[in-house]
Design a protein around this motif. Structure first.
Motif, PDB file in Angstrom:
ATOM      1  N   TRP A  84       0.831  -1.198   0.000  1.00 39.11           N
ATOM      2  CA  TRP A  84       0.000   0.000   0.000  1.00 39.11           C
ATOM      3  C   TRP A  84       0.867   1.250   0.000  1.00 39.11           C
ATOM      4  CZ3 TRP A  84      -4.699  -1.804  -0.904  1.00 39.11           C
ATOM      5  CH2 TRP A  84      -4.993  -3.104  -0.481  1.00 39.11           C
ATOM      6  N   ALA A  85       1.979   1.177   0.743  1.00 38.50           N
ATOM      7  CA  ALA A  85       2.937   2.286   0.732  1.00 38.50           C
ATOM      8  C   ALA A  85       3.630   2.371  -0.622  1.00 38.50           C
ATOM      9  CB  ALA A  85       3.961   2.099   1.849  1.00 38.50           C
ATOM     10  N   MET A  86       3.943   1.209  -1.191  1.00 39.15           N
ATOM     11  CA  MET A  86       4.582   1.183  -2.515  1.00 39.15           C
ATOM     12  C   MET A  86       3.699   1.886  -3.542  1.00 39.15           C
ATOM     13  SD  MET A  86       5.852  -2.768  -2.647  1.00 39.15           S
ATOM     14  CE  MET A  86       6.842  -3.507  -1.323  1.00 39.15           C
ATOM     15  N   ALA A  87       2.416   1.548  -3.525  1.00 38.34           N
ATOM     16  CA  ALA A  87       1.489   2.155  -4.490  1.00 38.34           C
ATOM     17  C   ALA A  87       1.396   3.656  -4.291  1.00 38.34           C
ATOM     18  CB  ALA A  87       0.114   1.511  -4.353  1.00 38.34           C
ATOM     19  N   THR A  88       1.408   4.090  -3.038  1.00 36.84           N
ATOM     20  CA  THR A  88       1.352   5.528  -2.749  1.00 36.84           C
ATOM     21  C   THR A  88       2.581   6.228  -3.313  1.00 36.84           C
ATOM     22  OG1 THR A  88       0.138   5.041  -0.706  1.00 36.84           O
ATOM     23  CG2 THR A  88       1.055   7.250  -0.933  1.00 36.84           C
ATOM     24  N   LEU A  89       3.743   5.583  -3.167  1.00 43.83           N
ATOM     25  CA  LEU A  89       4.990   6.187  -3.645  1.00 43.83           C
ATOM     26  C   LEU A  89       5.180   6.028  -5.152  1.00 43.83           C
ATOM     27  CD1 LEU A  89       7.566   5.377  -0.806  1.00 43.83           C
ATOM     28  CD2 LEU A  89       6.366   7.521  -1.278  1.00 43.83           C
ATOM     29  N   ALA A  90       4.311   5.268  -5.797  1.00 40.82           N
ATOM     30  CA  ALA A  90       4.358   5.197  -7.261  1.00 40.82           C
ATOM     31  C   ALA A  90       3.744   6.452  -7.873  1.00 40.82           C
ATOM     32  CB  ALA A  90       3.626   3.957  -7.747  1.00 40.82           C
ATOM     33  N   GLY A  91       2.973   7.176  -7.076  1.00 41.44           N
ATOM     34  CA  GLY A  91       2.389   8.439  -7.532  1.00 41.44           C
ATOM     35  C   GLY A  91       1.519   8.258  -8.760  1.00 41.44           C
ATOM     36  N   THR A  92       1.666   9.162  -9.733  1.00 40.54           N
ATOM     37  CA  THR A  92       0.828   9.116 -10.938  1.00 40.54           C
ATOM     38  C   THR A  92       1.275   8.031 -11.912  1.00 40.54           C
ATOM     39  OG1 THR A  92       2.197  10.888 -11.862  1.00 40.54           O
ATOM     40  CG2 THR A  92       0.129  11.540 -10.828  1.00 40.54           C
ATOM     41  N   HIS A  93       2.331   7.316 -11.592  1.00 45.32           N
ATOM     42  CA  HIS A  93       2.713   6.165 -12.413  1.00 45.32           C
ATOM     43  C   HIS A  93       1.764   4.996 -12.169  1.00 45.32           C
ATOM     44  CE1 HIS A  93       6.395   8.114 -13.707  1.00 45.32           C
ATOM     45  NE2 HIS A  93       6.718   8.347 -12.451  1.00 45.32           N
ATOM     46  N   MET A  94       1.034   5.061 -11.058  1.00 46.93           N
ATOM     47  CA  MET A  94       0.090   3.998 -10.734  1.00 46.93           C
ATOM     48  C   MET A  94      -1.144   4.134 -11.617  1.00 46.93           C
ATOM     49  SD  MET A  94       0.669   1.743  -8.381  1.00 46.93           S
ATOM     50  CE  MET A  94      -0.174   0.166  -8.355  1.00 46.93           C
TER      51      MET A  94
END
Length: 344
Positions: A84-94
């Motif tokens: 969940w933290a990883m996805a948050t730090l992916a930003g708009t790349h997600m």
């Protein structure tokens, strides 16, 4: 010797059990709207290497204006394996994230976290985590999700699995459901609220409202009211009393702004962050002769004395006794999950 071995094993296990219980306690307090108190529970856990606690610490810091530390704790959580933290730090790349807090808060966001987040969710989903199952549907869409009709069919087929594994946000997400599979959604929403997650009741109420089945909608709101659920009072105050007025349901007292203010104040008693500004419910008129404000019910136009307003506050506090707010926040409903947007 066996006793010594038992004591050593117990000494090793107990701190981890205590930590898990404390993490759950922190999330429970977070859901009561006590973000600062929850933050102080998550902080020592995160400092001891708990990646899940680091994620929730970052979220509570975000909610309590400690944004300077959010990025570093999200990074700690991501490096510790929290998808969940990883996805948050992916930003708009997600996928499906069009705006991100990374853009202006300076978090250490990077495209590399996209695949890692998806891999993390895939592992959790294999272990029966319904939230991760929903996250994959949302952030890693399959080809069939772009085909109308077939998409509706597949979602309905997946519903049983998502429900069984408590992927409740799947049923709360309006973008997943259409008129074609809405009856199936209602069936599961009613199951969800019977399981104790009353947010399902309110989702059902909104569907019945859309269908103009006012009595059914109000039934589900009253279901939450009877159980002292925070959102029931919020929704009745701001949405369903106006709906009752528009449809001529209820007597004069139940439709008044005083009634709306009462339900608002019950919610406020459970969660002090919820605001019940008088101006939303009562018109004000300044009397120069006595240097005081006069109040009038916004709906009925009747004069409301200051003493009546205080009486409503007292009755609301009494009604809220024994109940605590439940914001139903989890990794799939907080702002971090969708980027720069409101909670689901």
């Amino acid at each position: 010797m066996k006793l010594l071995k038992y004591l050593i094993i117990t000494a090793c296990i107990l701190p981890f059990l205590s930590r898990a219980e404390t993490l759950e306690e922190g999330i429970e307090i977070l859901n009561q709207g006590q973000f600062k108190k929850a933050r102080e529970i998550f902080k020592p856990l995160a400092e001891h290497g708990d990646a899940n606690a680091a994620y929730w610490l970052a979220y509570t810091q975000f909610k309590t204006a400690e944004t300077l530390y959010v990025g570093s704790n999200l990074l700690k959580a991501a490096e510790g394996g929290n998808p969940w933290a990883m996805a948050t730090l992916a930003g708009t790349h997600m996928p499906k994230v069009t705006t991100s807090y990374c853009n202006y808060l300076g978090w250490p966001c990077d495209e590399k976290w996209v695949d890692k987040a998806i891999e993390g969710w895939e592992k959790l989903a294999e272990e029966g985590d319904g939230k991760a199952m929903y996250a994959l549907l949302y952030h890693d869409p399959s080809w069939w999700q772009y085909i109308p009709f077939y998409r509706d069919y597949r979602y309905e087929q997946l519903a049983s699995k998502l429900y069984k594994n408590k992927g409740y946000t799947f049923f709360f997400d309006d973008r997943i459901w259409s008129d074609l599979n809405e009856d199936a959604r209602l069936k599961y929403l009613e199951k969800i609220d019977k399981d104790g997650n009353l947010y399902g009741a309110y989702q059902a109420a909104f569907i019945y409202k859309k269908r103009n089945r006012i009595d059914e909608a109000l039934k589900w709101i009253e279901y939450g009211i009877e159980r002292g659920d925070y959102y029931a009072f919020v929704f009745k105050s701001v949405i369903f009393i106006p709906l009752m007025r528009d449809n001529g349901v209820g007597d004069k007292d139940s439709l008044s702004s005083k009634a709306s203010f009462f339900y608002c104040m019950v919610a406020n008693s459970m969660n002090s962050h919820y605001d019940c500004d008088l101006i939303r419910y009562f018109d004000e008129e300044y009397n120069e002769k006595i240097d005081k404000l006069k109040y009038f019910d916004n709906y009925s136009g009747e004069r409301v004395k200051k003493e009546e307003i205080e009486s409503i506050r007292l009755k609301a506090r009494e009604r809220a006794k024994g109940y605590k707010a439940n914001l139903y926040l989890d990794e799939t409903t907080v702002e971090f999950f969708r980027g720069y947007s409101t909670n689901l």
